[in-house]
Motif scaffolding. Structure first.
Motif, PDB file in Angstrom:
ATOM      1  N   ASP A 231      30.771  40.914  22.128  1.00 58.73           N
ATOM      2  CA  ASP A 231      30.373  41.518  23.500  1.00 58.73           C
ATOM      3  C   ASP A 231      29.246  40.837  24.021  1.00 58.73           C
ATOM      4  O   ASP A 231      29.209  40.665  25.327  1.00 58.73           O
ATOM      5  N   ARG A 247      38.783  42.087  29.127  1.00 56.62           N
ATOM      6  CA  ARG A 247      39.162  42.004  27.735  1.00 56.62           C
ATOM      7  C   ARG A 247      39.921  40.833  27.155  1.00 56.62           C
ATOM      8  O   ARG A 247      39.893  40.456  26.111  1.00 56.62           O
ATOM      9  N   ARG A 250      37.269  38.665  26.213  1.00 56.95           N
ATOM     10  CA  ARG A 250      36.819  38.887  24.948  1.00 56.95           C
ATOM     11  C   ARG A 250      37.671  38.460  23.805  1.00 56.95           C
ATOM     12  O   ARG A 250      36.978  37.850  22.788  1.00 56.95           O
ATOM     13  N   GLN A 251      38.884  38.506  23.927  1.00 52.54           N
ATOM     14  CA  GLN A 251      39.972  37.969  22.961  1.00 52.54           C
ATOM     15  C   GLN A 251      39.490  36.467  22.605  1.00 52.54           C
ATOM     16  O   GLN A 251      39.629  36.011  21.577  1.00 52.54           O
TER      17      GLN A 251
END
Length: 265
Positions: A231, A247, A250-251
Motif C-alpha cells: 500500500d 487495485r 496494487r496487484q
C-alpha cells in the motif's frame, strides 16, 4: 493470409478497455473457423460468434472471466471443443500444452506458454501453411500484451519473473509481425510493443526500489506487513493512477515486491 474477424464484447471498463476482443480465424476459402477467447457470457455476443461458423475449435488465452465466461455456452451452441491451459476452462477438449501445434480451419496454431499475467496464460502464433497462402503469422497475445496501456500481473498466480521471460518469447516470434491482443487495437509490430513493455516494467522496478529506499523498507520486510508495504509503495509510485485501476496497480506492486525479494543480494 489468415482471415481475421474481430467480435468485440459489450463489456467496456477500466480493465477491459473498450471490451474483450474475440477473434474468428480461418484460412482463405475455409468453411470452418477457430474462435479465440469466447468472452463474457453474453448471449448476443456468443450468437454472433456461433453464426460465423461452423466453429471447428475454440481456444482460450487465460482464465479470466471476461475471456472464459462464455465458453460453456459457445460449446453448447456449436459443439466445438473448447481448449485452455487450465482444465477448468476446457469443454469437450483437452488442455493446451505449450509447444504443441494444432491444425484447424486450414490454419496451423502454435501454442506458446506465456505465463506472468496469470499462470495459465498462453499465446497463439497462427499461420496459413505453405502452399495454402501467405505463411506470415499473426500472434494472439491475450492479456500478455495489450493494444494500449499495460498489463497487470494478476493475483494470486501472476509472476513478474515469468512475465519478463514471456516477453522474451514474444519478442522472438513477434518482430515485424502483427499482434492481436485481448483488449485494445491490433499491434502493427509486436516486437516493438514487447520492447516498450519490457522497458516500462524495468522502469517501474527502479521506481519501486527507490520508493522502498525512501520509505525505509525492504521487499522482504516480513510477510506479515507485506500488505502495508504494498500500500505504501502504491501511494508513492502510482499516485497519478486513476482510482478505478488502483487495485490493479496494487496487484502489480505485490508482484514487483515478490520479484525484488528473490533478487540476488
Amino acid at each position: 493470409m489468415t482471415d481475421v474477424a474481430v467480435v468485440r464484447a459489450d463489456n467496456p471498463g477500466p480493465m477491459t478497455l473498450d471490451g474483450t476482443r474475440s477473434y474468428v480465424l480461418r484460412a482463405p476459402g475455409s468453411a470452418s473457423c477457430v474462435v479465440v477467447d469466447p468472452g463474457p457470457d453474453d448471449e448476443r455476443h456468443l450468437a454472433t460468434l456461433a453464426a460465423a461458423g461452423p466453429v471447428e475449435l475454440v481456444l482460450v488465452t487465460h482464465r479470466h472471466a471476461d475471456h472464459t465466461a462464455g465458453s460453456a455456452r459457445l460449446h453448447a451452441l456449436t459443439g466445438a471443443p473448447v481448449r485452455a491451459a487450465d482444465p477448468e476452462h476446457c469443454h469437450g477438449g483437452d488442455p493446451l500444452r505449450g509447444g504443441e501445434s494444432i491444425d484447424a480451419a486450414g490454419l496451423r496454431v502454435d501454442v506458446l506458454a506465456t505465463p506472468g499475467h496469470t499462470a495459465d496464460s498462453v499465446s497463439f502464433v497462427v499461420t496459413v501453411p505453405d502452399g495454402a497462402g501467405s505463411p506470415e503469422p499473426v500472434v494472439l497475445t491475450g492479456d500478455t500484451v495489450l493494444g494500449q496501456g499495460t498489463t497487470v500481473i494478476a493475483e494470486p498466480d501472476g509472476s513478474l519473473r515469468d512475465y519478463l521471460a514471456s516477453l522474451d518469447v514474444l519478442e522472438r516470434v513477434g518482430d515485424g509481425r502483427a499482434g492481436l491482443p485481448g483488449h485494445g487495437p491490433a499491434i502493427d509490430d509486436l516486437g516493438v510493443a514487447v520492447r516498450a513493455y519490457r522497458a516500462h516494467r524495468l522502469e517501474r522496478l527502479d521506481q519501486v526500489r527507490a520508493a522502498l529506499a525512501a520509505l525505509g523498507r525492504a521487499p522482504g520486510d516480513g510477510r506479515e506487513d507485506a500488505g502495508e508495504t504494498a500500500d505504501a509503495v502504491v501511494a508513492h509510485v502510482y499516485a497519478d493512477v486513476a482510482p478505478a485501476v488502483r487495485r490493479a496497480a496494487r496487484q502489480s506492486v505485490v508482484a514487483q515486491l515478490a520479484y525484488l525479494r528473490d533478487e540476488p543480494a
